[in-house]
Design a protein around this motif. Structure first.
Motif, PDB file in Angstrom:
ATOM      1  N   GLU A 174       0.830  -1.208   0.000  1.00  0.00           N
ATOM      2  CA  GLU A 174       0.000   0.000   0.000  1.00  0.00           C
ATOM      3  C   GLU A 174       0.862   1.255   0.000  1.00  0.00           C
ATOM      4  OE1 GLU A 174      -3.930  -1.694   2.378  1.00  0.00           O
ATOM      5  OE2 GLU A 174      -2.173  -0.999   3.510  1.00  0.00           O
ATOM      6  N   ILE A 175       1.965   1.220   0.738  1.00  0.00           N
ATOM      7  CA  ILE A 175       2.877   2.371   0.744  1.00  0.00           C
ATOM      8  C   ILE A 175       3.491   2.558  -0.640  1.00  0.00           C
ATOM      9  CG2 ILE A 175       5.041   3.282   1.691  1.00  0.00           C
ATOM     10  CD1 ILE A 175       4.363   1.825   4.306  1.00  0.00           C
ATOM     11  N   ALA A 176       3.874   1.455  -1.274  1.00  0.00           N
ATOM     12  CA  ALA A 176       4.455   1.528  -2.621  1.00  0.00           C
ATOM     13  C   ALA A 176       3.481   2.152  -3.602  1.00  0.00           C
ATOM     14  CB  ALA A 176       4.858   0.131  -3.094  1.00  0.00           C
ATOM     15  N   ALA A 177       2.216   1.753  -3.518  1.00  0.00           N
ATOM     16  CA  ALA A 177       1.203   2.318  -4.411  1.00  0.00           C
ATOM     17  C   ALA A 177       0.987   3.798  -4.116  1.00  0.00           C
ATOM     18  CB  ALA A 177      -0.113   1.555  -4.257  1.00  0.00           C
ATOM     19  N   HIS A 178       0.991   4.157  -2.848  1.00  0.00           N
ATOM     20  CA  HIS A 178       0.767   5.554  -2.451  1.00  0.00           C
ATOM     21  C   HIS A 178       1.903   6.458  -2.935  1.00  0.00           C
ATOM     22  CE1 HIS A 178      -0.764   8.817   0.122  1.00  0.00           C
ATOM     23  NE2 HIS A 178       0.507   9.052   0.423  1.00  0.00           N
ATOM     24  N   LEU A 179       3.131   5.956  -2.843  1.00  0.00           N
ATOM     25  CA  LEU A 179       4.298   6.769  -3.209  1.00  0.00           C
ATOM     26  C   LEU A 179       4.729   6.566  -4.662  1.00  0.00           C
ATOM     27  CD1 LEU A 179       6.513   6.273  -0.008  1.00  0.00           C
ATOM     28  CD2 LEU A 179       4.967   8.178  -0.547  1.00  0.00           C
ATOM     29  N   VAL A 180       4.072   5.620  -5.335  1.00  0.00           N
ATOM     30  CA  VAL A 180       4.393   5.278  -6.723  1.00  0.00           C
ATOM     31  C   VAL A 180       5.871   4.874  -6.838  1.00  0.00           C
ATOM     32  CG1 VAL A 180       4.043   5.946  -9.129  1.00  0.00           C
ATOM     33  CG2 VAL A 180       2.734   7.082  -7.353  1.00  0.00           C
ATOM     34  N   VAL A 181       6.258   3.921  -6.003  1.00  0.00           N
ATOM     35  CA  VAL A 181       7.608   3.361  -6.047  1.00  0.00           C
ATOM     36  C   VAL A 181       7.484   1.843  -5.955  1.00  0.00           C
ATOM     37  CG1 VAL A 181       8.674   5.391  -5.005  1.00  0.00           C
ATOM     38  CG2 VAL A 181       7.894   3.515  -3.541  1.00  0.00           C
ATOM     39  N   GLY A 182       8.583   1.136  -6.116  1.00  0.00           N
ATOM     40  CA  GLY A 182       8.565  -0.313  -6.006  1.00  0.00           C
ATOM     41  C   GLY A 182       8.498  -0.767  -4.560  1.00  0.00           C
ATOM     42  N   GLU A 183       7.932  -1.961  -4.353  1.00  0.00           N
ATOM     43  CA  GLU A 183       7.813  -2.478  -2.996  1.00  0.00           C
ATOM     44  C   GLU A 183       9.187  -2.731  -2.377  1.00  0.00           C
ATOM     45  OE1 GLU A 183       5.255  -5.921  -0.624  1.00  0.00           O
ATOM     46  OE2 GLU A 183       4.911  -5.545  -2.763  1.00  0.00           O
ATOM     47  N   ALA A 184      10.163  -3.127  -3.197  1.00  0.00           N
ATOM     48  CA  ALA A 184      11.519  -3.339  -2.679  1.00  0.00           C
ATOM     49  C   ALA A 184      12.104  -2.041  -2.130  1.00  0.00           C
ATOM     50  CB  ALA A 184      12.414  -3.900  -3.775  1.00  0.00           C
ATOM     51  N   THR A 185      11.781  -0.928  -2.788  1.00  0.00           N
ATOM     52  CA  THR A 185      12.251   0.382  -2.316  1.00  0.00           C
ATOM     53  C   THR A 185      11.645   0.704  -0.961  1.00  0.00           C
ATOM     54  OG1 THR A 185      12.503   1.196  -4.578  1.00  0.00           O
ATOM     55  CG2 THR A 185      12.319   2.853  -2.843  1.00  0.00           C
ATOM     56  N   VAL A 186      10.362   0.391  -0.800  1.00  0.00           N
ATOM     57  CA  VAL A 186       9.693   0.628   0.482  1.00  0.00           C
ATOM     58  C   VAL A 186      10.340  -0.201   1.579  1.00  0.00           C
ATOM     59  CG1 VAL A 186       7.533   0.421   1.762  1.00  0.00           C
ATOM     60  CG2 VAL A 186       7.510   1.251  -0.596  1.00  0.00           C
ATOM     61  N   LYS A 187      10.615  -1.466   1.294  1.00  0.00           N
ATOM     62  CA  LYS A 187      11.259  -2.330   2.287  1.00  0.00           C
ATOM     63  C   LYS A 187      12.601  -1.758   2.731  1.00  0.00           C
ATOM     64  CE  LYS A 187       9.170  -6.717   0.821  1.00  0.00           C
ATOM     65  NZ  LYS A 187       9.417  -8.070   0.269  1.00  0.00           N
ATOM     66  N   THR A 188      13.349  -1.205   1.773  1.00  0.00           N
ATOM     67  CA  THR A 188      14.638  -0.598   2.102  1.00  0.00           C
ATOM     68  C   THR A 188      14.447   0.594   3.025  1.00  0.00           C
ATOM     69  OG1 THR A 188      15.616  -1.292   0.004  1.00  0.00           O
ATOM     70  CG2 THR A 188      16.675   0.534   1.153  1.00  0.00           C
ATOM     71  N   HIS A 189      13.444   1.437   2.720  1.00  0.00           N
ATOM     72  CA  HIS A 189      13.185   2.616   3.559  1.00  0.00           C
ATOM     73  C   HIS A 189      12.735   2.206   4.961  1.00  0.00           C
ATOM     74  CE1 HIS A 189      13.962   5.477   0.475  1.00  0.00           C
ATOM     75  NE2 HIS A 189      12.868   5.243  -0.237  1.00  0.00           N
ATOM     76  N   VAL A 190      11.867   1.194   5.053  1.00  0.00           N
ATOM     77  CA  VAL A 190      11.391   0.742   6.355  1.00  0.00           C
ATOM     78  C   VAL A 190      12.559   0.215   7.184  1.00  0.00           C
ATOM     79  CG1 VAL A 190       9.980  -0.964   7.566  1.00  0.00           C
ATOM     80  CG2 VAL A 190       9.037   0.232   5.580  1.00  0.00           C
ATOM     81  N   SER A 191      13.410  -0.597   6.573  1.00  0.00           N
ATOM     82  CA  SER A 191      14.569  -1.137   7.277  1.00  0.00           C
ATOM     83  C   SER A 191      15.496  -0.029   7.758  1.00  0.00           C
ATOM     84  CB  SER A 191      15.342  -2.097   6.367  1.00  0.00           C
ATOM     85  OG  SER A 191      14.566  -3.224   6.036  1.00  0.00           O
ATOM     86  N   SER A 192      15.683   0.990   6.911  1.00  0.00           N
ATOM     87  CA  SER A 192      16.536   2.110   7.285  1.00  0.00           C
ATOM     88  C   SER A 192      15.940   2.884   8.457  1.00  0.00           C
ATOM     89  CB  SER A 192      16.722   3.045   6.084  1.00  0.00           C
ATOM     90  OG  SER A 192      17.568   4.129   6.417  1.00  0.00           O
ATOM     91  N   CYS A 193      14.617   3.083   8.443  1.00  0.00           N
ATOM     92  CA  CYS A 193      13.943   3.771   9.554  1.00  0.00           C
ATOM     93  C   CYS A 193      14.155   3.014  10.858  1.00  0.00           C
ATOM     94  CB  CYS A 193      12.443   3.896   9.279  1.00  0.00           C
ATOM     95  SG  CYS A 193      11.990   5.074   8.005  1.00  0.00           S
ATOM     96  N   LEU A 194      13.923   1.716  10.833  1.00  0.00           N
ATOM     97  CA  LEU A 194      14.064   0.910  12.036  1.00  0.00           C
ATOM     98  C   LEU A 194      15.499   0.952  12.548  1.00  0.00           C
ATOM     99  CD1 LEU A 194      11.935  -2.246  11.100  1.00  0.00           C
ATOM    100  CD2 LEU A 194      11.215  -0.220  12.368  1.00  0.00           C
ATOM    101  N   SER A 195      16.451   0.851  11.632  1.00  0.00           N
ATOM    102  CA  SER A 195      17.858   0.856  12.023  1.00  0.00           C
ATOM    103  C   SER A 195      18.269   2.192  12.642  1.00  0.00           C
ATOM    104  CB  SER A 195      18.730   0.537  10.805  1.00  0.00           C
ATOM    105  OG  SER A 195      20.101   0.608  11.133  1.00  0.00           O
ATOM    106  N   LYS A 196      17.915   3.288  11.981  1.00  0.00           N
ATOM    107  CA  LYS A 196      18.315   4.616  12.466  1.00  0.00           C
ATOM    108  C   LYS A 196      17.666   4.959  13.804  1.00  0.00           C
ATOM    109  CE  LYS A 196      19.325   6.791   7.985  1.00  0.00           C
ATOM    110  NZ  LYS A 196      18.955   7.872   7.040  1.00  0.00           N
ATOM    111  N   LEU A 197      16.441   4.485  14.014  1.00  0.00           N
ATOM    112  CA  LEU A 197      15.717   4.827  15.238  1.00  0.00           C
ATOM    113  C   LEU A 197      15.901   3.781  16.329  1.00  0.00           C
ATOM    114  CD1 LEU A 197      12.392   6.135  13.650  1.00  0.00           C
ATOM    115  CD2 LEU A 197      14.316   7.478  14.521  1.00  0.00           C
ATOM    116  N   GLY A 198      16.619   2.700  16.021  1.00  0.00           N
ATOM    117  CA  GLY A 198      16.864   1.671  17.018  1.00  0.00           C
ATOM    118  C   GLY A 198      15.625   0.889  17.396  1.00  0.00           C
TER     119      GLY A 198
END
Length: 219
Positions: A174-198
């Protein structure tokens, strides 16, 4: 196939869950247990992708069993209960559960929680999410991920955007569709968020976003 271990002390409940999940094309019930200690043993022997486990079990309770399973195996644990209690919710999250679903939830919600856990996500039923958000707004010390300064400034603009969409309950697709990007890109962003915020998972991301008032209201 998603291999699932069912854990409940009531045979009729296990039979009902098995009947529901066996109708799902990509789910297979690989084993059943009626208490927490047997669940831990089977998790080691069978290596299921997901353990769907009741909280109130004889002997070793579901939360203690979940803590041991998460610590010592690669299995994901989804807690299933008839009791919508905050103390159960917070204890399950601290134990490392990847989902918390009420037994009264519709079959598709239980199946969705199993799939989400197998995919490495965390999912809460809508009723549980409301209680979690209410607790974070009250700054409950029992909720994991609520302490510490707001580190969202370390995120890129796109990562902040993804974090807010995760907090509103959107899936990666759903995020990929909302942002018009690939789902793999969303997964990368989510992982980065979790990592940076601990943060450990998407549940803690939801807690974080609401605790730090990044999302003003539940939508």
């Amino acid at each position: 196939m998603i291999e699932v271990l069912l854990v409940d002390d009531q045979p009729l409940i296990r039979a009902g869950l098995a009947a529901v999940l066996e109708l799902v094309d990509d789910v297979h019930i690989c084993g059943e247990a009626e208490d927490g200690r047997v669940a831990v043993d089977l998790a080691h022997r069978l290596s299921p992708a997901v353990v769907l486990m009741d909280i109130e079990l004889p002997g070793l309770d579901g939360i203690a069993a979940a803590r041991e399973i998460v610590r010592s195996t690669a299995c994901k644990v989804v807690m299933l209960t008839t009791f919508n209690r905050d103390d159960y919710l917070f204890e399950a999250l601290h134990a490392g559960a990847s989902g918390f679903v009420l037994k009264a939830s519709p079959p598709e919600a239980i199946a969705a929680a199993v799939r989400a856990a197998a995919d490495g996500h965390a999912l809460l039923s809508p009723e549980v999410t409301v209680r979690l958000i209410a607790a974070t707004r009250a700054q409950s010390p029992s909720v994991p991920g609520t302490h510490g300064p707001d580190g969202s400034r370390e995120l890129t603009d796109r990562e902040n955007e993804v974090l807010l969409l995760v907090a509103r309950g959107l899936s990666n697709a759903e995020i990929a569709a909302h942002l018009v990007v690939g789902e793999a890109t969303v997964k990368t962003h989510v992982s980065s968020c979790l990592s940076k915020l601990g943060l450990r998972d998407r549940v803690q991301a939801v807690v974080y976003a609401y605790t730090h008032r990044l999302v003003p209201e539940v939508e």
